[in-house]
Enzyme design. Sequence first.
Site, PDB file in Angstrom:
ATOM      1  N   HIS A  86       2.566   1.757  -1.773  1.00  0.00           N
ATOM      2  CA  HIS A  86       3.324   0.506  -1.909  1.00  0.00           C
ATOM      3  C   HIS A  86       2.527  -0.613  -2.554  1.00  0.00           C
ATOM      4  O   HIS A  86       3.091  -1.506  -3.165  1.00  0.00           O
ATOM      5  CB  HIS A  86       3.877   0.065  -0.551  1.00  0.00           C
ATOM      6  CG  HIS A  86       2.815  -0.174   0.474  1.00  0.00           C
ATOM      7  ND1 HIS A  86       2.079   0.849   1.018  1.00  0.00           N
ATOM      8  CD2 HIS A  86       2.347  -1.308   1.025  1.00  0.00           C
ATOM      9  CE1 HIS A  86       1.215   0.347   1.874  1.00  0.00           C
ATOM     10  NE2 HIS A  86       1.346  -0.955   1.892  1.00  0.00           N
ATOM     11  N   PHE A 111       0.271   1.454  12.175  1.00  0.00           N
ATOM     12  CA  PHE A 111       0.297   0.666  10.936  1.00  0.00           C
ATOM     13  C   PHE A 111      -0.146   1.565   9.776  1.00  0.00           C
ATOM     14  O   PHE A 111      -0.812   2.570   9.978  1.00  0.00           O
ATOM     15  CB  PHE A 111      -0.614  -0.559  11.072  1.00  0.00           C
ATOM     16  CG  PHE A 111      -0.534  -1.435   9.853  1.00  0.00           C
ATOM     17  CD1 PHE A 111       0.643  -2.095   9.551  1.00  0.00           C
ATOM     18  CD2 PHE A 111      -1.614  -1.571   8.991  1.00  0.00           C
ATOM     19  CE1 PHE A 111       0.737  -2.880   8.405  1.00  0.00           C
ATOM     20  CE2 PHE A 111      -1.523  -2.359   7.853  1.00  0.00           C
ATOM     21  CZ  PHE A 111      -0.356  -3.010   7.556  1.00  0.00           C
ATOM     22  N   ASP A 112       0.231   1.176   8.546  1.00  0.00           N
ATOM     23  CA  ASP A 112      -0.012   2.092   7.408  1.00  0.00           C
ATOM     24  C   ASP A 112      -1.486   2.398   7.155  1.00  0.00           C
ATOM     25  O   ASP A 112      -1.828   3.528   6.825  1.00  0.00           O
ATOM     26  CB  ASP A 112       0.678   1.603   6.125  1.00  0.00           C
ATOM     27  CG  ASP A 112       0.292   0.199   5.723  1.00  0.00           C
ATOM     28  OD1 ASP A 112      -0.138  -0.541   6.598  1.00  0.00           O
ATOM     29  OD2 ASP A 112       0.427  -0.145   4.535  1.00  0.00           O
ATOM     30  N   ALA A 121      -4.532  -6.281  16.320  1.00  0.00           N
ATOM     31  CA  ALA A 121      -4.389  -7.390  15.360  1.00  0.00           C
ATOM     32  C   ALA A 121      -3.653  -8.598  15.949  1.00  0.00           C
ATOM     33  O   ALA A 121      -4.032  -9.733  15.725  1.00  0.00           O
ATOM     34  CB  ALA A 121      -3.676  -6.884  14.109  1.00  0.00           C
ATOM     35  N   LYS A 153      -5.405 -11.799  11.624  1.00  0.00           N
ATOM     36  CA  LYS A 153      -4.157 -12.213  12.279  1.00  0.00           C
ATOM     37  C   LYS A 153      -4.519 -13.121  13.457  1.00  0.00           C
ATOM     38  O   LYS A 153      -4.712 -14.308  13.271  1.00  0.00           O
ATOM     39  CB  LYS A 153      -3.367 -10.980  12.753  1.00  0.00           C
ATOM     40  CG  LYS A 153      -2.702 -10.211  11.617  1.00  0.00           C
ATOM     41  CD  LYS A 153      -3.594  -9.191  11.004  1.00  0.00           C
ATOM     42  CE  LYS A 153      -2.880  -8.259  10.058  1.00  0.00           C
ATOM     43  NZ  LYS A 153      -3.819  -7.407   9.328  1.00  0.00           N
ATOM     44  N   ASP A 159      -4.892  -1.008  18.794  1.00  0.00           N
ATOM     45  CA  ASP A 159      -4.927  -1.657  17.491  1.00  0.00           C
ATOM     46  C   ASP A 159      -4.448  -3.079  17.770  1.00  0.00           C
ATOM     47  O   ASP A 159      -3.276  -3.329  18.021  1.00  0.00           O
ATOM     48  CB  ASP A 159      -4.001  -0.914  16.519  1.00  0.00           C
ATOM     49  CG  ASP A 159      -3.901  -1.620  15.178  1.00  0.00           C
ATOM     50  OD1 ASP A 159      -4.422  -2.731  15.051  1.00  0.00           O
ATOM     51  OD2 ASP A 159      -3.284  -1.049  14.267  1.00  0.00           O
ATOM     52  N   TYR A 207     -30.141 -11.955   9.191  1.00  0.00           N
ATOM     53  CA  TYR A 207     -29.699 -10.567   8.992  1.00  0.00           C
ATOM     54  C   TYR A 207     -29.502  -9.890  10.356  1.00  0.00           C
ATOM     55  O   TYR A 207     -28.484  -9.248  10.593  1.00  0.00           O
ATOM     56  CB  TYR A 207     -30.751  -9.808   8.174  1.00  0.00           C
ATOM     57  CG  TYR A 207     -30.289  -8.436   7.727  1.00  0.00           C
ATOM     58  CD1 TYR A 207     -29.792  -8.240   6.441  1.00  0.00           C
ATOM     59  CD2 TYR A 207     -30.335  -7.339   8.588  1.00  0.00           C
ATOM     60  CE1 TYR A 207     -29.353  -6.992   6.020  1.00  0.00           C
ATOM     61  CE2 TYR A 207     -29.891  -6.096   8.176  1.00  0.00           C
ATOM     62  CZ  TYR A 207     -29.409  -5.917   6.897  1.00  0.00           C
ATOM     63  OH  TYR A 207     -28.969  -4.688   6.492  1.00  0.00           O
TER      64      TYR A 207
END
Length: 451
Positions: free
Chosen positions: A438, A112-113, A205, A246, A203, A60
């Site tokens: 979407h 990004f969304d 990714a 990714k 960001d 843990y």
Amino acid sequence: MVEPMHSSTRLEREKWMKDAKFNLFNLKSSQVYIDLLTDSGTGAMSQEQWSAIMSGDESYAGSASFYDLKNTITDLTGFEYVLPTHQGRAAENVLFSVMVKSGDIVPGNAHFDTTKGHIEFRKATAFDCTIDEAADTSIYHPFKGNLDIRKLENILDVYGKDRVPMLIVTVTCNSTGGQPVSMQNLREVREFANKYELPIIFDSARFAENAYFIKEREEGYADKDIREIVREMFSYADGMTMSAKKDGIVNIGGFIALKDEKLYKEASTFNIMFEGYLSYGGMAGRDMAALAQGLRESTTFSFLESRITQVHYLGKLLKDYDIPVQEPFGGHAIFIDALKFIPKVPKEEYVGQTLAIELYLESGVRAVEIGTLLADRDPETRENRYPKLELVRLAIPRRVYTNLHIEYIAAAMKNVYDRRDKITRGYLIMDEAPIMRHFTVELEKAGDSSL
Ligand code: F0G
């Protein structure tokens, strides 16, 4: 890992598409032949990653797998403080809980969304400051993910620095077509941020793919190692959010990494509340072990070269058929310019979605709309926000498909292209969610569609 593929007939696909309310997310994977919905979490892990899974430490607190992950991230990025999360949007949720408040303005390059969603959920506004060239698919610009410093200046002039909690730089920039940001631009954004004392969050990714493009396209980097380039990129940031699905080449996972201890401590509380304890976040020990290995693999030139060469092979085949695609080709996907492909479909009838549906019906290939459905409605007026680009993204999973599959995809797209004049009507929304519609939107055919 080898998986079977599922072929189908056009008649079956017509029924399935109708049952799915013309939303490709609603299809079962068994109804899809080649799945290009996303490159996120869909890659194949290596033998070293599978071995790491077997030796994951599930403690843990203080898991050895966490330290393997943390040390790998610190080596790659220079960031000392690491918080694991279950995926990229969870990292956004935790970090923005500290950094973004109502009324804030968050400039960046085509957020990004989920990033935009987490900003707007907090009643703040995401401003797109990408260079104008990004919106024209036919212009060649080696770094269409770049930010326009004049646009950033303008936002600071209008709103003042107190309303801007950070700048977000997405590497590579997914929403404009997997387009990279140059090192020169990262440096300029850093100078700008220093002037106003603003933190910069990447960001990240697809940070490794971004580094590959810098090596390939930017002067002075051809002889540099990918990891050297990665390290320099992150030297211009204060922290990062990461969707490890990714460039981590894992099926689920993410993290936040930061320079600043104070910000880390503030974010830690939210991480414990939303994700899990500091040394596992939302991940099992074995998942962190596989991610550490995945990061080591994705930052090698040989991996990046084979991956991006495959994506570009698809781009070249489509271009040879005269199909309008975003150029230069991006890192993780080829983006089709749907407005040029089927110009007769009215914009109110979701041009990108219409083309993605046509491709599925033709071939069983599932792509995704990056257009008006994704851009959602203006939070104030509730009107559709029509983006400059209406794209269909063919995202290529890492280490999954062969070039024969790629040739099948290109041929399917050409078949649709050959009958493009007959595609004149699209779809209308029957039901939609108030945010990120979407994923769950339900559609029906508009008028006399070509189906
Ligand atoms: N940032 C970027 C640039 C992304 O492309 C994504 C996800 C996220 C953040 C969110 O990460 O999915 O792990 O929560 N993009 C996927 C895609 C979904 O299909 O491009 P996540």
